[in-house]
Write a protein that holds these residues in place. Structure first.
Motif, mmCIF file in Angstrom:
data_model
loop_
_atom_site.group_PDB
_atom_site.id
_atom_site.type_symbol
_atom_site.label_atom_id
_atom_site.label_comp_id
_atom_site.label_asym_id
_atom_site.label_seq_id
_atom_site.Cartn_x
_atom_site.Cartn_y
_atom_site.Cartn_z
ATOM 1 N N SER A 115 5.678 -35.796 -3.102
ATOM 2 C CA SER A 115 5.031 -34.507 -3.389
ATOM 3 C C SER A 115 5.195 -33.513 -2.233
ATOM 4 C CB SER A 115 3.543 -34.660 -3.734
ATOM 5 O OG SER A 115 3.374 -35.493 -4.851
ATOM 6 N N GLU A 137 -0.333 -33.102 1.421
ATOM 7 C CA GLU A 137 -1.788 -32.852 1.395
ATOM 8 C C GLU A 137 -2.105 -31.464 0.853
ATOM 9 O OE1 GLU A 137 -0.087 -34.192 3.958
ATOM 10 O OE2 GLU A 137 -0.821 -36.234 3.580
ATOM 11 N N PHE A 140 -1.784 -31.712 -2.863
ATOM 12 C CA PHE A 140 -2.896 -32.489 -3.440
ATOM 13 C C PHE A 140 -4.180 -31.648 -3.512
ATOM 14 C CE2 PHE A 140 -0.848 -36.531 -1.408
ATOM 15 C CZ PHE A 140 0.108 -36.553 -2.416
ATOM 16 N N ASP A 143 -5.020 -30.464 -6.726
ATOM 17 C CA ASP A 143 -5.129 -31.556 -7.697
ATOM 18 C C ASP A 143 -3.833 -31.725 -8.499
ATOM 19 O OD1 ASP A 143 -6.367 -33.750 -8.730
ATOM 20 O OD2 ASP A 143 -7.477 -32.673 -10.272
ATOM 21 N N SER A 145 0.423 -33.378 -8.204
ATOM 22 C CA SER A 145 1.394 -34.208 -7.485
ATOM 23 C C SER A 145 2.675 -34.290 -8.300
ATOM 24 C CB SER A 145 0.838 -35.623 -7.259
ATOM 25 O OG SER A 145 0.782 -36.324 -8.492
ATOM 26 N N ASP A 165 -1.930 -35.459 -11.372
ATOM 27 C CA ASP A 165 -2.985 -34.926 -10.516
ATOM 28 C C ASP A 165 -2.807 -35.525 -9.124
ATOM 29 O OD1 ASP A 165 -4.007 -37.513 -10.486
ATOM 30 O OD2 ASP A 165 -5.819 -37.045 -11.610
ATOM 31 N N ARG A 166 -3.740 -35.290 -8.234
ATOM 32 C CA ARG A 166 -3.521 -35.718 -6.844
ATOM 33 C C ARG A 166 -3.388 -37.231 -6.709
ATOM 34 N NH1 ARG A 166 -9.054 -34.227 -6.426
ATOM 35 N NH2 ARG A 166 -8.565 -32.255 -5.409
ATOM 36 N N ASP A 167 -3.884 -37.966 -7.701
ATOM 37 C CA ASP A 167 -3.799 -39.424 -7.651
ATOM 38 C C ASP A 167 -2.609 -39.991 -8.419
ATOM 39 O OD1 ASP A 167 -6.125 -39.744 -6.100
ATOM 40 O OD2 ASP A 167 -7.380 -39.462 -7.874
ATOM 41 N N CYS B 41 5.179 -42.641 -2.336
ATOM 42 C CA CYS B 41 4.079 -41.673 -2.407
ATOM 43 C C CYS B 41 3.025 -41.851 -1.326
ATOM 44 C CB CYS B 41 3.425 -41.736 -3.788
ATOM 45 S SG CYS B 41 2.454 -43.247 -4.048
ATOM 46 N N THR B 43 0.281 -43.175 -1.644
ATOM 47 C CA THR B 43 -1.071 -43.095 -2.209
ATOM 48 C C THR B 43 -1.344 -44.204 -3.223
ATOM 49 O OG1 THR B 43 -0.521 -41.684 -4.111
ATOM 50 C CG2 THR B 43 -0.979 -40.564 -2.027
#
Lengths: 465, 106
Positions: A115, A137, A140, A143, A145, A165-167, B41, B43
């Protein structure tokens, strides 16, 4: 956006008499006024391999008169590993041709996995330079990605489709950058769509159409039929009101439209016709706006699955990339799993006619399409066509984790870039046996090659107001 | 929190031994030690950094969303969000990720 409000005559007059900034006045002007491409920008990947190097933007010499024809003559290394550079785009195109002072000079190069967004200055075409990095960041924070398609949009802004989304979960959306390459914010209101992938806009008709892949956490690790059965992959087109940024219509393509990926409008700004490839269902859909104002999409090309020795199931055709020639006469698409690239006459867009095809690599094409040259493993994948429609180029990598499932050799030996000479008058293609770019032969180790662009605009990035 | 010894083993037989600082993930410890492991990623969404825990205990700093229940039951972990809770032995390298998904038609 005043041009979009005053279609036809006003916008045309304006452009003809006050052409400023980048791009060409019309698609036909792009054909007539452009010089043959001399360099191509091509993404090279190491993410997901044991090669300890970051991904890069490669500069490929595509000038047949050059002593380094068919070679990677420069590489812009990214500052980090793990990006999976994927699709990238220009800061400006013909949509901004009336914006004074703007130049088609900067490439926005997102990392699909990281991202992270990179800005590369191509003022020196043969030695481009990384000038800015937007860290994940900051993305993110909105919200979002998994950046995918980059289009320049009017007024010097840049719009990027974001798949998660950010996750890395749903929903996706769109991120907007300003002309200083700063994150302006989220372009859309969250929740307009669940899934996202590619998009194309046609400002004359105040419309944008977006497609669907899946949540990043679903497609990132690889392709799993269990996810298909669980309904985690997309099959819808979203028709947006371009100015209001709202979804006005959603077309469910059904079982025959599983995983609609690349979407391309015809280049003519007066047209409402376009095409979208449904990768998993092996189909191409034609869409257009009907007289009543509603949009509709119909399957117009169906790639039949093929039996393969050693496979339990027939190999589906996987329509992974498609593009329309600048004169809107031909549709080209890649059939990545089978190993052919096809050319269709779409002068009647509702009834495409197969004009020609080339087999190279894949599961059914020749392993050595050019005698004496290295093996080609993956089938044709990302496509790019010269503005005059006479040279079609392609690379062979789809997505690192998906390559590993279907063409493990692609990671071990690297991708190739190939080229066909196209005769638009006769509707034929012929593989150029003097052109093979070997991404297996990079200093840090074999690399996967993905999207292709050239400095003066191409058939998959320019949009006209 | 303590420091732990992490033994990394590649399929080709190569091994490396690194130390983790408190609250450090396997990827962070490897980067600090100059040992290259694949990642994406960072994450827990993409599985590029998939490793297999052979011995020891780890806890994921956040949910390893890219792993399905069957993968977690098989001992696969995501090195980008995995923090050691004891000395550990992990099988690593890009081919570990490839074990999660295969060609569905073959």
């Amino acid at each position: 956006m005043s041009d979009a409000d005053n279609p036809a005559t006003d916008a045309h007059e304006h452009h003809h008499h006050h052409h400023e900034g980048p791009g060409y006045v019309t698609p036909q002007a792009a054909i007539e006024e452009s010089e043959p491409e001399e360099v191509a920008y091509v993404i090279g990947l190491y993410v997901g391999t044991d090669v300890d190097a970051p991904d890069f933007l490669g500069v490929v010499d595509v000038d047949p008169d050059s002593s380094t024809y068919g070679e990677v003559i420069d590489r812009v290394e990214m500052p980090n590993r793990g990006d999976e550079l994927h699709h990238f785009g220009w800061n400006a195109c013909s949509s901004s041709c009336h914006v004074e002072g703007l130049e088609r000079q900067h490439l926005i190069v997102p990392g699909q996995r990281s991202s992270r967004l990179h800005v590369v200055d191509t003022k020196d075409r043969r030695n481009p330079e990384l000038v800015k990095v937007i860290e994940p960041e900051e993305v993110f924070e909105h919200d979002l990605s998994a950046p995918h398609t980059v289009h320049c949009i009017p007024d010097g802004k840049i719009l990027i489709s974001m798949l998660g989304d950010r996750d890395g979960e749903l929903p996706g959306g769109f991120l907007e950058l300003n002309d200083d390459f700063e994150v302006e914010g989220r372009w859309d209101a969250p929740g307009e769509i669940e899934m996202n992938y590619d998009y194309w806009y046609q400002p004359r008709h105040n419309v944008m159409i977006s497609t669907e892949w899946a949540a990043p956490k679903t497609y990132y690790p690889g392709f799993d039929l269990e996810d298909v059965e669980a309904g985690k992959y997309g099959r819808k087109l979203h028709v947006w009101d371009w100015e209001n940024r709202t979804v006005e219509q959603t077309i469910d393509l059904g079982e025959e439209g599983m995983i609609p990926l690349e979407v391309r409008f015809l280049h003519s700004p007066v047209s409402t016709h376009g095409f979208v490839g449904a990768a998993l269902s092996s189909n191409v859909f034609h869409f257009h706006r009907e007289d009543g104002g509603e949009w509709r999409a119909d399957k117009v090309i169906d790639v039949e699955p093929r039996e393969h020795d050693g496979w339990d199931m027939p190999v589906p055709g996987l329509v992974t990339d498609l593009l329309v020639s600048m004169d809107d006469r031909y549709l080209f698409f890649s059939n990545w799993l089978h190993g052919d690239v096809r050319m269709y006459d779409v002068s009647d867009p509702a009834n495409p006619r197969l004009a020609d095809r080339i087999w190279a690599g894949g599961h059914f094409g020749p392993r050595h399409p050019i005698e004496g040259e290295r093996a080609v493993h993956g089938g044709p994948q990302m496509l790019q066509l010269s503005l005059d429609g006479e040279r079609l180029y392609w690379t062979t990598s789809l997505y690192s984790t998906w390559d590993e499932q279907f063409y493990p050799e692609e990671g071990e030996e690297g991708s190739v870039m190939l080229k066909a000479d196209v005769n638009p008058r006769k509707g034929t293609m012929e593989l150029d046996r003097d052109f093979l770019v070997d991404f297996g032969d990079m200093p840090a180790g074999p690399a996967r090659a993905h999207e292709i662009r050239w400095p003066d605009g191409d058939c998959t990035s320019d949009v006209w107001l | 929190m303590e420091t732990y010894r992490i033994t990394l083993e590649w399929n080709d037989g190569r091994t490396e031994s690194i130390k983790s600082e408190p609250d450090e993930t396997v990827i962070e410890a490897a980067e600090r030690a100059g040992v290259a492991l694949p990642f994406g990623c960072l994450t827990g969404a993409c599985a590029t950094c998939t490793a297999r825990l052979l011995d020891g205990r780890i806890e994921h700093r956040r949910e390893p969303r890219a792993l399905k229940p069957r993968h977690r039951e098989d001992g696969y972990v995501l090195a980008c969000v995995a923090e050691p809770r004891s000395d550990c032995r992990l099988r690593v390298g890009s081919d570990v990720h490839g074990e999660l998904v295969s060609n569905p038609w073959r």
